[in-house]
Scaffold this motif. Structure first.
Motif, short mmCIF file in Angstrom:
data_model
loop_
_atom_site.label_atom_id
_atom_site.label_comp_id
_atom_site.label_asym_id
_atom_site.label_seq_id
_atom_site.Cartn_x
_atom_site.Cartn_y
_atom_site.Cartn_z
N LEU A 66 0.83 -1.20 0.00
CA LEU A 66 0.00 0.00 0.00
C LEU A 66 0.87 1.25 0.00
CD1 LEU A 66 -2.58 -1.10 2.72
CD2 LEU A 66 -2.88 -1.17 0.23
N GLU A 67 0.36 2.29 -0.65
CA GLU A 67 0.99 3.61 -0.58
C GLU A 67 -0.06 4.67 -0.24
OE1 GLU A 67 3.49 4.32 -4.00
OE2 GLU A 67 4.94 2.79 -3.37
N ASP A 68 -0.87 5.11 -1.20
CA ASP A 68 -1.83 6.17 -0.89
C ASP A 68 -2.92 5.71 0.06
OD1 ASP A 68 -0.47 8.04 -2.29
OD2 ASP A 68 -1.95 8.33 -3.86
N VAL A 69 -3.33 4.45 -0.03
CA VAL A 69 -4.31 3.93 0.93
C VAL A 69 -3.59 3.64 2.24
CG1 VAL A 69 -5.97 2.12 1.44
CG2 VAL A 69 -5.73 2.96 -0.91
N ALA A 70 -4.05 4.25 3.32
CA ALA A 70 -3.39 4.12 4.62
C ALA A 70 -3.59 2.73 5.20
CB ALA A 70 -3.91 5.18 5.59
N THR A 121 -4.09 2.01 8.22
CA THR A 121 -5.19 2.07 9.19
C THR A 121 -6.55 2.08 8.51
OG1 THR A 121 -4.84 4.47 9.25
CG2 THR A 121 -3.87 3.17 11.03
N GLU A 122 -6.61 2.39 7.22
CA GLU A 122 -7.84 2.28 6.45
C GLU A 122 -8.02 0.88 5.90
OE1 GLU A 122 -9.95 4.20 2.41
OE2 GLU A 122 -8.01 4.94 3.11
N ALA A 123 -6.95 0.25 5.49
CA ALA A 123 -7.03 -1.06 4.83
C ALA A 123 -7.27 -2.20 5.81
CB ALA A 123 -5.76 -1.31 4.04
N LEU A 124 -6.67 -2.15 6.99
CA LEU A 124 -6.80 -3.27 7.92
C LEU A 124 -8.24 -3.54 8.34
CD1 LEU A 124 -3.57 -2.86 10.07
CD2 LEU A 124 -4.07 -4.63 8.37
N PRO A 125 -9.06 -2.52 8.62
CA PRO A 125 -10.46 -2.81 8.94
C PRO A 125 -11.25 -3.41 7.79
CG PRO A 125 -9.85 -0.64 9.75
CD PRO A 125 -8.72 -1.10 8.87
N PRO A 158 5.03 2.84 4.80
CA PRO A 158 3.59 3.17 4.86
C PRO A 158 3.33 4.60 4.40
CG PRO A 158 4.57 3.38 7.03
CD PRO A 158 5.69 2.95 6.11
N ILE A 159 3.71 4.94 3.18
CA ILE A 159 3.93 6.34 2.80
C ILE A 159 2.66 7.05 2.35
CG2 ILE A 159 6.36 5.98 2.33
CD1 ILE A 159 5.74 5.80 -0.62
N SER A 160 1.54 6.73 2.97
CA SER A 160 0.30 7.45 2.68
C SER A 160 0.29 8.81 3.37
CB SER A 160 -0.90 6.64 3.17
OG SER A 160 -2.08 7.42 3.16
N PRO A 161 -0.11 9.87 2.67
CA PRO A 161 -0.26 11.16 3.34
C PRO A 161 -1.22 11.10 4.52
CG PRO A 161 -0.38 11.44 0.96
CD PRO A 161 -0.39 9.95 1.23
N ASP A 162 -2.20 10.18 4.46
CA ASP A 162 -3.20 10.09 5.51
C ASP A 162 -2.64 9.52 6.81
OD1 ASP A 162 -5.12 11.12 3.80
OD2 ASP A 162 -5.73 9.14 3.08
N LEU A 163 -1.40 9.08 6.80
CA LEU A 163 -0.75 8.61 8.03
C LEU A 163 0.14 9.69 8.65
CD1 LEU A 163 0.15 4.98 6.91
CD2 LEU A 163 -1.58 5.65 8.59
N LEU A 164 0.10 10.89 8.10
CA LEU A 164 0.84 12.02 8.65
C LEU A 164 -0.12 12.96 9.38
CD1 LEU A 164 3.07 12.86 5.55
CD2 LEU A 164 3.80 11.65 7.62
N ALA A 165 0.44 13.76 10.29
CA ALA A 165 -0.35 14.82 10.91
C ALA A 165 -0.88 15.75 9.81
CB ALA A 165 0.50 15.60 11.90
#
Length: 479
Positions: free
Chosen positions: A228-232, A234-238, A249-256
């Motif tokens: 995964l890259e853009d998909v976080a 924490t979004e994919a595991l659920p 885990p280079i998704s922007p959604d995993l940054l502040a």
């Protein structure tokens, strides 16, 4: 971890010793050997281990007549016995990445090569690896390897195979493009029919298509693993994702939030995100806490493949150990591909390499946190990608994890019993116990104390056959 054309790469631009055909090996008794108990972290007193028909049938006191009776006896004089190692990210059959012009289009392919597969297989065993997960590749090539191994035409590890990665673009030999949920369902069904043990989902999929891939895999009784890259994460595991590969885990959604916006605006096409993302990420911050909590809750199968990224980060240095490994152990076709064209650091300048090395302590810190989580941690290398040579790279991965502060026992568990459990084979692989397959390492010293002991095995037992140091050296290429 090839970056797939056209979405990514367009922006980046022997003699193998073989076992005799499979007559059952004669009974074997490994006497005066200390079993490395990875569960307790303590190696025991000398024992005798009897092997018949490729399985452990008795573990008893050293010198036992019952253990030794009518067997080939190997006196091991207090050496150490542990399960064979498992590489959960070894592209066994993958050929070199090649790019050509087809009219106005740039076309890429990574076509399989049986000679490369057999070369890799021998060197894997030569370094103590008895099982691999092949996480993406050509399934007919994987099935051909299984057939050669089954009839004894090649010495190699057992392989659990995924098909080509399911992505938003085709890359013959490595990736199959999909655009709709129906496409995903069709590709998954075809891969299962062709023998896939796992389904591999890739970076170009939207959340909708990622979910479709997970659901289709589960409908066919197969686990789904994703890069995964853009998909976080924490979004994919659920969504029910069973596994994640690569500690990137280079998704922007995993940054502040502020860092996420700045990262989106500044990021460049290609692999610069391998360090630019980490420059904005705090491995002890709340975003990292959420990632660890997700690993604890959903317990994905995970392999960090630190070695693949560290090799990229230092490839500009003349003394890179990975270049030396590749020159010594990689297949010449792959080595030529990496030397002439394909690397994960394509387009990087000196400043980019310096920035990448500067964030490496953050990568190590996150690795330590994840390997202390409740997830199903395993070991992987991304073998057959740039500078990742077969066999030796798993020992490099172990060293990198140890350097990050992961305890030896945790590393050894990740490379044996936890990997076997993750493969669904924990009832027959990954342990030294009665009823388990005899895929074993004999070591001169205790790997719980010194991981380096596992790198230079005294012997390997593969499917009940004892391979001594001379035979292992031949498998590694006659060093």
């Amino acid at each position: 971890m090839h970056r797939l054309i056209p979405t990514s790469l367009a922006g980046l631009l022997a003699c193998v010793p073989a076992l005799a055909p499979h007559a059952a090996p004669p009974p074997l008794a490994l006497d005066q050997v200390r079993i490395v108990d990875i569960e307790t972290g303590v190696s025991g007193s000398p024992r005798c281990v009897r092997i018949e028909q490729g399985r452990i049938v008795r573990v008893t006191r050293a010198g036992s007549r019952t253990c030794r009776r009518d067997a080939g006896i190997v006196e091991l004089e207090g050496r150490y016995l542990m399960p064979g190692l498992i590489d959960m990210h070894a592209h066994l059959t993958l050929g070199p990445l090649e790019v050509r012009q087809d009219g106005d289009a740039v076309v890429g392919e990574a076509l399989p090569d049986d000679a490369i597969a057999d070369h890799n297989a021998a060197r894997l065993v030569g370094f103590g690896l008895t099982t691999v997960r092949n996480p993406a590749g050509d399934l007919p090539a994987a099935m051909r390897y299984r057939e050669r191994r089954a009839r004894g035409a090649v010495t190699g590890p057992e392989s659990f195979d995924a098909g080509t990665v399911i992505n938003d673009a085709d890359l013959p030999g490595l990736g199959t493009g999909v655009a709709t949920v129906a496409d995903v369902q069709r590709v998954v069904a075809a891969q299962v029919a062709a023998g896939a043990d796992w389904i591999k989902l890739y970076t170009g999929l939207t959340p909708e298509l990622l979910q479709a891939g997970i659901d289709a895999a589960h409908a066919h009784g197969r686990p789904a693993v994703a890069h995964l890259e853009d998909v976080a994460w924490t979004e994919a595991l659920p969504m029910g994702l069973d596994g994640i590969v690569h500690l990137m885990p280079i998704s922007p959604d995993l940054l502040a939030s502020g860092d996420a916006d700045a990262y989106r605006q500044a990021r460049r096409p290609g692999t610069f995100g391998f360090f630019e993302w980490w420059e904005r990420f705090d491995p002890d911050g709340p975003e990292a806490d959420r990632m660890v909590a997700a690993f604890d809750r959903y317990r994905p199968v995970f392999d960090a493949t630190l070695v693949a990224f560290h090799a990229a980060f230092v490839q500009d240095q003349d003394d890179s150990p990975y270049r030396a490994d590749a020159e010594r152990y990689a297949h010449p076709r792959l080595l030529g591909n990496w030397t002439s064209f394909f690397t994960f650091a394509l387009g990087w300048e000196a400043d980019d390499f310096a920035r990448a090395r500067a964030v490496w302590p953050k990568v190590q810190r996150m690795a330590a946190r994840l390997y202390a989580s409740g997830a199903r941690m395993t070991l992987g290398t991304d073998m057959s990608n740039p500078w990742i040579a077969p066999g030796i790279s798993l020992h490099r991965e172990m060293d990198l994890l140890a350097g990050a502060g992961v305890p030896n026992a945790r590393i050894l568990a990740a490379g044996t019993r936890q990997a076997a459990d993750a493969l669904g084979a924990g009832d027959r692989l990954g342990r030294v116990a009665v009823g388990y397959e005899a895929d074993l390492l004999v070591l001169d010293g205790d790997p719980l104390v010194d991981l380096a002991q596992a790198r230079d095995a005294h012997a390997v037992v593969l499917d009940g056959r004892y391979l001594d140091r001379t035979e292992l050296a031949a498998l590694r290429g006659g060093e």
